[in-house]
Design a protein around this motif. Sequence first.
Motif, short mmCIF file in Angstrom:
data_model
loop_
_atom_site.label_atom_id
_atom_site.label_comp_id
_atom_site.label_asym_id
_atom_site.label_seq_id
_atom_site.Cartn_x
_atom_site.Cartn_y
_atom_site.Cartn_z
N PHE A 44 0.77 16.10 15.77
CA PHE A 44 1.95 15.25 15.38
C PHE A 44 2.13 15.07 13.82
CE2 PHE A 44 0.99 13.77 19.53
CZ PHE A 44 2.18 13.79 20.07
N TRP A 45 1.46 15.71 12.93
CA TRP A 45 1.60 15.35 11.50
C TRP A 45 2.69 16.11 11.06
CZ3 TRP A 45 1.86 18.57 7.13
CH2 TRP A 45 1.74 17.89 6.17
N GLY A 46 3.66 15.71 10.25
CA GLY A 46 4.90 16.14 9.78
C GLY A 46 6.03 16.55 11.01
N THR A 84 0.79 -1.07 -0.01
CA THR A 84 -0.06 -0.16 -0.06
C THR A 84 0.62 1.24 -0.14
OG1 THR A 84 0.01 0.09 2.53
CG2 THR A 84 -1.69 -1.14 1.14
N ASP A 85 0.38 2.41 -0.44
CA ASP A 85 1.12 3.46 -0.56
C ASP A 85 0.95 3.92 0.93
OD1 ASP A 85 1.82 6.34 -0.66
OD2 ASP A 85 0.11 6.81 -2.07
N ASP A 86 2.02 4.36 1.70
CA ASP A 86 1.99 4.77 2.91
C ASP A 86 1.19 6.05 3.26
OD1 ASP A 86 4.21 3.21 3.13
OD2 ASP A 86 5.59 4.49 3.32
N GLU A 87 0.81 6.91 2.52
CA GLU A 87 -0.05 7.89 2.53
C GLU A 87 -1.36 7.84 2.36
OE1 GLU A 87 2.01 11.76 1.55
OE2 GLU A 87 3.78 11.14 2.17
N SER A 88 -1.79 6.59 1.83
CA SER A 88 -3.08 6.31 1.36
C SER A 88 -4.02 6.08 2.47
CB SER A 88 -3.26 5.05 0.31
OG SER A 88 -2.83 3.77 0.83
N LYS A 89 -5.64 6.02 2.39
CA LYS A 89 -6.47 5.92 3.14
C LYS A 89 -6.45 4.37 3.44
CE LYS A 89 -10.00 7.54 5.80
NZ LYS A 89 -9.53 8.02 6.99
N LEU A 90 -6.02 3.52 2.41
CA LEU A 90 -6.36 2.14 2.48
C LEU A 90 -4.99 1.51 3.56
CD1 LEU A 90 -7.03 -0.66 1.79
CD2 LEU A 90 -5.55 -0.82 0.08
N THR A 92 5.81 -4.39 19.36
CA THR A 92 6.45 -3.41 17.94
C THR A 92 5.10 -3.00 17.27
OG1 THR A 92 8.44 -4.64 18.02
CG2 THR A 92 7.74 -3.49 16.26
N LEU A 93 4.30 -3.96 16.89
CA LEU A 93 2.82 -3.80 16.17
C LEU A 93 2.31 -2.68 16.68
CD1 LEU A 93 2.42 -7.16 14.53
CD2 LEU A 93 3.28 -5.25 13.33
N ALA A 94 2.15 -2.65 18.13
CA ALA A 94 1.43 -1.77 18.86
C ALA A 94 1.80 -0.39 18.72
CB ALA A 94 1.37 -2.12 20.16
N ALA A 95 3.04 -0.20 18.94
CA ALA A 95 3.66 1.05 18.48
C ALA A 95 3.72 1.49 17.34
CB ALA A 95 5.53 0.82 19.13
N ILE A 96 3.89 0.69 16.26
CA ILE A 96 3.78 1.20 14.99
C ILE A 96 2.33 1.71 14.67
CG2 ILE A 96 3.43 0.36 12.36
CD1 ILE A 96 5.46 -1.69 13.26
N GLY A 97 1.39 0.90 15.32
CA GLY A 97 -0.07 1.61 15.17
C GLY A 97 -0.23 2.89 15.92
N ALA A 98 0.55 2.98 16.99
CA ALA A 98 0.51 4.19 17.96
C ALA A 98 1.08 5.60 17.09
CB ALA A 98 1.33 4.04 19.16
N THR A 99 2.19 5.00 16.56
CA THR A 99 2.85 6.18 15.74
C THR A 99 2.16 6.45 14.50
OG1 THR A 99 4.54 4.58 14.92
CG2 THR A 99 5.38 5.94 16.86
#
Length: 179
Positions: free
Chosen positions: A121-123, A29-35, A105-112
């Motif tokens: 936090f955007w940007g 997926t594209d990192d910036e996509s809604k998907l 790790t996956l929870a931290a990925i979700g949080a960030t």
Amino acid sequence: MTRHRVWDPLLRLFHWSLVVTFTANAFFTDDESKLHEIIGYIVVGLIAFRLVWGMVGPKMARFTSFAPTAAAIADQMTDIATGRRAVHLGHTPLGALMIFNLLVTLAAIGATGYMLTTNAFWGIGWVEDSHEALVVWAEISIAAHIAAVIWESRRTGVNLPQAMVTGVKKVPKDAKIVP
């Protein structure tokens, strides 16, 4: 071979759903996509389910059934080093460490990832850098997990991927079983 029913259907569904969703988000997926965002929320939901299931699910799914101790980790490492074939019916102590590593790790990925969708936090560089570093760490951990599953399957004579599909571990009759 002796057959031991170990993994319940919900645990197996969680595992393979996590495999599919993480792989989709990390590689397709594209990192910036809604998907990407939606799949990220699904991953977080899966992690939340696993935390609950780890407390109330069947015995083999409960964290208390495979919480690793220093002695158990040392025993497994000694078994590996000496060629002893001890088969754990549930998760091995080293496997348990990997499970906890991946859940955190996956929870931290979700949080960030969530933080990156907020105005606060955007940007912000450290949040994005943390998110990306955590994904890399998850990928390294998953590669190590797959290698360890292959290694342990060959070492113990138990087809671990098959057990995660069927829920049944087929253990060689001459293997020492660790409950």
